[in-house]
Design a protein around this motif. Structure first.
Motif, PDB file in Angstrom:
ATOM      1  N   PHE A   1     -37.601  39.271  28.842  1.00  0.00           N
ATOM      2  CA  PHE A   1     -36.135  39.279  28.928  1.00  0.00           C
ATOM      3  C   PHE A   1     -35.453  40.044  27.789  1.00  0.00           C
ATOM      4  O   PHE A   1     -34.230  40.065  27.723  1.00  0.00           O
ATOM      5  CB  PHE A   1     -35.569  37.849  28.926  1.00  0.00           C
ATOM      6  N   ASN A   2     -36.205  40.680  26.893  1.00  0.00           N
ATOM      7  CA  ASN A   2     -35.581  41.250  25.702  1.00  0.00           C
ATOM      8  C   ASN A   2     -35.030  42.651  25.913  1.00  0.00           C
ATOM      9  O   ASN A   2     -34.329  43.164  25.046  1.00  0.00           O
ATOM     10  CB  ASN A   2     -36.589  41.288  24.542  1.00  0.00           C
ATOM     11  N   MET A   3     -35.322  43.289  27.050  1.00  0.00           N
ATOM     12  CA  MET A   3     -34.985  44.710  27.225  1.00  0.00           C
ATOM     13  C   MET A   3     -33.856  44.950  28.211  1.00  0.00           C
ATOM     14  O   MET A   3     -33.742  46.020  28.802  1.00  0.00           O
ATOM     15  CB  MET A   3     -36.228  45.475  27.672  1.00  0.00           C
ATOM     16  N   VAL A   4     -33.006  43.946  28.379  1.00  0.00           N
ATOM     17  CA  VAL A   4     -31.868  44.093  29.281  1.00  0.00           C
ATOM     18  C   VAL A   4     -30.757  43.181  28.773  1.00  0.00           C
ATOM     19  O   VAL A   4     -31.020  42.199  28.069  1.00  0.00           O
ATOM     20  CB  VAL A   4     -32.272  43.733  30.728  1.00  0.00           C
ATOM     21  N   GLY A   5     -29.521  43.494  29.121  1.00  0.00           N
ATOM     22  CA  GLY A   5     -28.407  42.666  28.692  1.00  0.00           C
ATOM     23  C   GLY A   5     -28.327  41.363  29.460  1.00  0.00           C
ATOM     24  O   GLY A   5     -28.834  41.240  30.577  1.00  0.00           O
ATOM     25  N   ASN A   6     -27.665  40.388  28.859  1.00  0.00           N
ATOM     26  CA  ASN A   6     -27.616  39.058  29.469  1.00  0.00           C
ATOM     27  C   ASN A   6     -26.962  39.062  30.841  1.00  0.00           C
ATOM     28  O   ASN A   6     -27.269  38.215  31.669  1.00  0.00           O
ATOM     29  CB  ASN A   6     -26.913  38.077  28.532  1.00  0.00           C
ATOM     30  N   ALA A   7     -26.078  40.018  31.114  1.00  0.00           N
ATOM     31  CA  ALA A   7     -25.398  40.071  32.415  1.00  0.00           C
ATOM     32  C   ALA A   7     -26.360  40.341  33.561  1.00  0.00           C
ATOM     33  O   ALA A   7     -26.050  40.028  34.724  1.00  0.00           O
ATOM     34  CB  ALA A   7     -24.308  41.135  32.392  1.00  0.00           C
ATOM     35  N   HIS A   8     -27.523  40.910  33.253  1.00  0.00           N
ATOM     36  CA  HIS A   8     -28.478  41.277  34.305  1.00  0.00           C
ATOM     37  C   HIS A   8     -29.803  40.518  34.195  1.00  0.00           C
ATOM     38  O   HIS A   8     -30.776  40.861  34.866  1.00  0.00           O
ATOM     39  CB  HIS A   8     -28.748  42.782  34.254  1.00  0.00           C
TER      40      HIS A   8
ATOM     41  N   MET B   1     -39.524  44.053  34.627  1.00  0.00           N
ATOM     42  CA  MET B   1     -39.520  43.363  33.340  1.00  0.00           C
ATOM     43  C   MET B   1     -40.921  43.458  32.750  1.00  0.00           C
ATOM     44  O   MET B   1     -41.895  43.014  33.366  1.00  0.00           O
ATOM     45  CB  MET B   1     -39.140  41.890  33.505  1.00  0.00           C
ATOM     46  N   PHE B   2     -41.018  44.051  31.580  1.00  0.00           N
ATOM     47  CA  PHE B   2     -42.290  44.150  30.869  1.00  0.00           C
ATOM     48  C   PHE B   2     -42.473  42.900  30.010  1.00  0.00           C
ATOM     49  O   PHE B   2     -41.535  42.458  29.343  1.00  0.00           O
ATOM     50  CB  PHE B   2     -42.316  45.388  29.989  1.00  0.00           C
ATOM     51  N   ILE B   3     -43.664  42.347  30.039  1.00  0.00           N
ATOM     52  CA  ILE B   3     -43.959  41.161  29.242  1.00  0.00           C
ATOM     53  C   ILE B   3     -45.270  41.362  28.488  1.00  0.00           C
ATOM     54  O   ILE B   3     -46.091  42.211  28.849  1.00  0.00           O
ATOM     55  CB  ILE B   3     -44.049  39.882  30.106  1.00  0.00           C
TER      56      ILE B   3
ATOM     57  N   THR C   1     -42.515  42.146  37.655  1.00  0.00           N
ATOM     58  CA  THR C   1     -43.050  41.968  36.300  1.00  0.00           C
ATOM     59  C   THR C   1     -44.256  42.866  36.055  1.00  0.00           C
ATOM     60  O   THR C   1     -45.127  43.007  36.917  1.00  0.00           O
ATOM     61  CB  THR C   1     -43.461  40.502  36.074  1.00  0.00           C
ATOM     62  N   ILE C   2     -44.304  43.448  34.867  1.00  0.00           N
ATOM     63  CA  ILE C   2     -45.441  44.262  34.440  1.00  0.00           C
ATOM     64  C   ILE C   2     -45.966  43.699  33.123  1.00  0.00           C
ATOM     65  O   ILE C   2     -45.243  43.663  32.120  1.00  0.00           O
ATOM     66  CB  ILE C   2     -45.057  45.736  34.280  1.00  0.00           C
ATOM     67  N   ASP C   3     -47.192  43.241  33.134  1.00  0.00           N
ATOM     68  CA  ASP C   3     -47.851  42.669  31.954  1.00  0.00           C
ATOM     69  C   ASP C   3     -48.529  43.801  31.196  1.00  0.00           C
ATOM     70  O   ASP C   3     -49.398  44.494  31.743  1.00  0.00           O
ATOM     71  CB  ASP C   3     -48.873  41.625  32.418  1.00  0.00           C
ATOM     72  N   ILE C   4     -48.145  43.997  29.920  1.00  0.00           N
ATOM     73  CA  ILE C   4     -48.742  45.098  29.155  1.00  0.00           C
ATOM     74  C   ILE C   4     -49.734  44.617  28.101  1.00  0.00           C
ATOM     75  O   ILE C   4     -50.144  45.386  27.247  1.00  0.00           O
ATOM     76  CB  ILE C   4     -47.663  45.986  28.511  1.00  0.00           C
ATOM     77  N   GLY C   5     -50.141  43.339  28.181  1.00  0.00           N
ATOM     78  CA  GLY C   5     -51.213  42.905  27.295  1.00  0.00           C
ATOM     79  C   GLY C   5     -50.819  41.867  26.268  1.00  0.00           C
ATOM     80  O   GLY C   5     -49.996  40.997  26.537  1.00  0.00           O
ATOM     81  N   GLU C   6     -51.423  41.956  25.092  1.00  0.00           N
ATOM     82  CA  GLU C   6     -51.296  40.924  24.069  1.00  0.00           C
ATOM     83  C   GLU C   6     -49.964  41.010  23.326  1.00  0.00           C
ATOM     84  O   GLU C   6     -49.226  41.985  23.444  1.00  0.00           O
ATOM     85  CB  GLU C   6     -52.475  41.027  23.097  1.00  0.00           C
ATOM     86  N   ILE C   7     -49.685  39.977  22.540  1.00  0.00           N
ATOM     87  CA  ILE C   7     -48.374  39.844  21.895  1.00  0.00           C
ATOM     88  C   ILE C   7     -48.081  40.986  20.933  1.00  0.00           C
ATOM     89  O   ILE C   7     -46.911  41.314  20.699  1.00  0.00           O
ATOM     90  CB  ILE C   7     -48.259  38.472  21.171  1.00  0.00           C
ATOM     91  N   GLU C   8     -49.108  41.643  20.392  1.00  0.00           N
ATOM     92  CA  GLU C   8     -48.864  42.761  19.481  1.00  0.00           C
ATOM     93  C   GLU C   8     -48.135  43.912  20.180  1.00  0.00           C
ATOM     94  O   GLU C   8     -47.507  44.751  19.525  1.00  0.00           O
ATOM     95  CB  GLU C   8     -50.161  43.266  18.858  1.00  0.00           C
ATOM     96  N   ASN C   9     -48.165  43.919  21.509  1.00  0.00           N
ATOM     97  CA  ASN C   9     -47.448  44.966  22.240  1.00  0.00           C
ATOM     98  C   ASN C   9     -45.945  44.726  22.284  1.00  0.00           C
ATOM     99  O   ASN C   9     -45.201  45.543  22.847  1.00  0.00           O
ATOM    100  CB  ASN C   9     -48.032  45.117  23.642  1.00  0.00           C
ATOM    101  N   SER C  10     -45.499  43.656  21.640  1.00  0.00           N
ATOM    102  CA  SER C  10     -44.066  43.514  21.359  1.00  0.00           C
ATOM    103  C   SER C  10     -43.581  44.695  20.530  1.00  0.00           C
ATOM    104  O   SER C  10     -42.381  45.023  20.537  1.00  0.00           O
ATOM    105  CB  SER C  10     -43.790  42.219  20.600  1.00  0.00           C
TER     106      SER C  10
ATOM    107  N   PRO D   1     -38.763  48.256  20.667  1.00  0.00           N
ATOM    108  CA  PRO D   1     -38.124  49.578  20.680  1.00  0.00           C
ATOM    109  C   PRO D   1     -37.549  49.933  22.061  1.00  0.00           C
ATOM    110  O   PRO D   1     -36.558  50.666  22.140  1.00  0.00           O
ATOM    111  CB  PRO D   1     -39.262  50.527  20.288  1.00  0.00           C
ATOM    112  N   LEU D   2     -38.157  49.418  23.118  1.00  0.00           N
ATOM    113  CA  LEU D   2     -37.598  49.647  24.449  1.00  0.00           C
ATOM    114  C   LEU D   2     -36.213  49.008  24.559  1.00  0.00           C
ATOM    115  O   LEU D   2     -35.294  49.569  25.165  1.00  0.00           O
ATOM    116  CB  LEU D   2     -38.536  49.075  25.514  1.00  0.00           C
TER     117      LEU D   2
END
Length: 213
Positions: free
Chosen positions: A131-138, A151-153, A175-184, A189-190
């Motif tokens: 949920f971090n890469m979009v504004g709260n309205a969406h 949504m990338f997680i 949803t697209i899972d990109i792996g471990e938490i280090e990929n935050s 930056p996204l």
């Protein structure tokens, strides 16, 4: 299912309302849950909603949403008491934004991230970045002409990510899972890209889609 929202700002409110509409029991966390604006918010969310201090919310929720400004995140985690969050899914919605020079910039990057920092603060929790890469309205039921955005997680626990994916599906996301938490380190930056485009165009109605063939 009980959901605790740590943070009562625009993001926490948007996600809290989204969970409430799906008939989850929701408790909104605030440093001062008795203030009038929190009472009005809870009233607008219906009978399944309530409010409490951060530690009460952390004890209440089976799933926790961390929706704080970055400057207040570490303190919010401490006030929540990490023991209350052990073995629970913690959905990390934070972005490490620094506003000290006016326009926002990332306070962390390259070799660290907010997601990793939170996982270190909560070593026995299952942190999932979402949920971090979009504004709260969406954040809930995003409606765009070309279909649902992605949504990338990321996170270290596969079952936790599957549960968050199920929630995202209910909220109208692919949803697209990109792996471990280090990929935050990539997802935060996204979010900065999303913010930069919004500032440039003075419009906040955009989201990301990964095109595949």
């Amino acid at each position: 299912m009980k959901v605790g929202i740590i943070g009562s700002g625009n993001v926490g409110q948007a996600l809290g309302k989204g969970f409430a509409k799906l008939k989850y029991e929701v408790k909104i966390g605030s440093r001062n849950p008795d203030q009038d604006k929190i009472k009005d918010l809870i009233k607008s969310m219906g009978k399944l909603a309530s409010a409490g201090t951060f530690d009460k919310v952390a004890s209440f929720g089976e799933i926790i949403v961390l929706a704080t400004s970055w400057s207040g995140t570490e303190n919010a985690v401490k006030l929540s008491n990490p023991k209350n969050l052990e073995n629970k899914i913690v959905i990390d919605v934070t972005n490490p934004l620094d506003f000290s020079e006016g326009k926002p910039k990332l306070a962390l990057g390259y070799n660290n991230s907010a997601g990793e920092t939170i996982q270190k603060l909560l070593p026995k929790s299952k942190v999932v970045k979402a949920f971090n890469m979009v504004g709260n309205a969406h954040m809930v039921n995003p409606d765009f002409p070309n279909g649902p955005p992605d949504m990338f997680i990321c996170g270290n626990d596969e079952e936790a990510k599957q549960k968050v994916t199920e929630i995202l599906t209910k909220f109208g996301w692919s949803t697209i899972d990109i792996g471990e938490i280090e990929n935050s380190r990539l997802l935060e930056p996204l979010a900065m890209l999303w913010i930069t485009y919004g500032i440039k165009t003075n419009s906040w109605n955009h989201a990301f889609k990964l095109l595949k063939k």
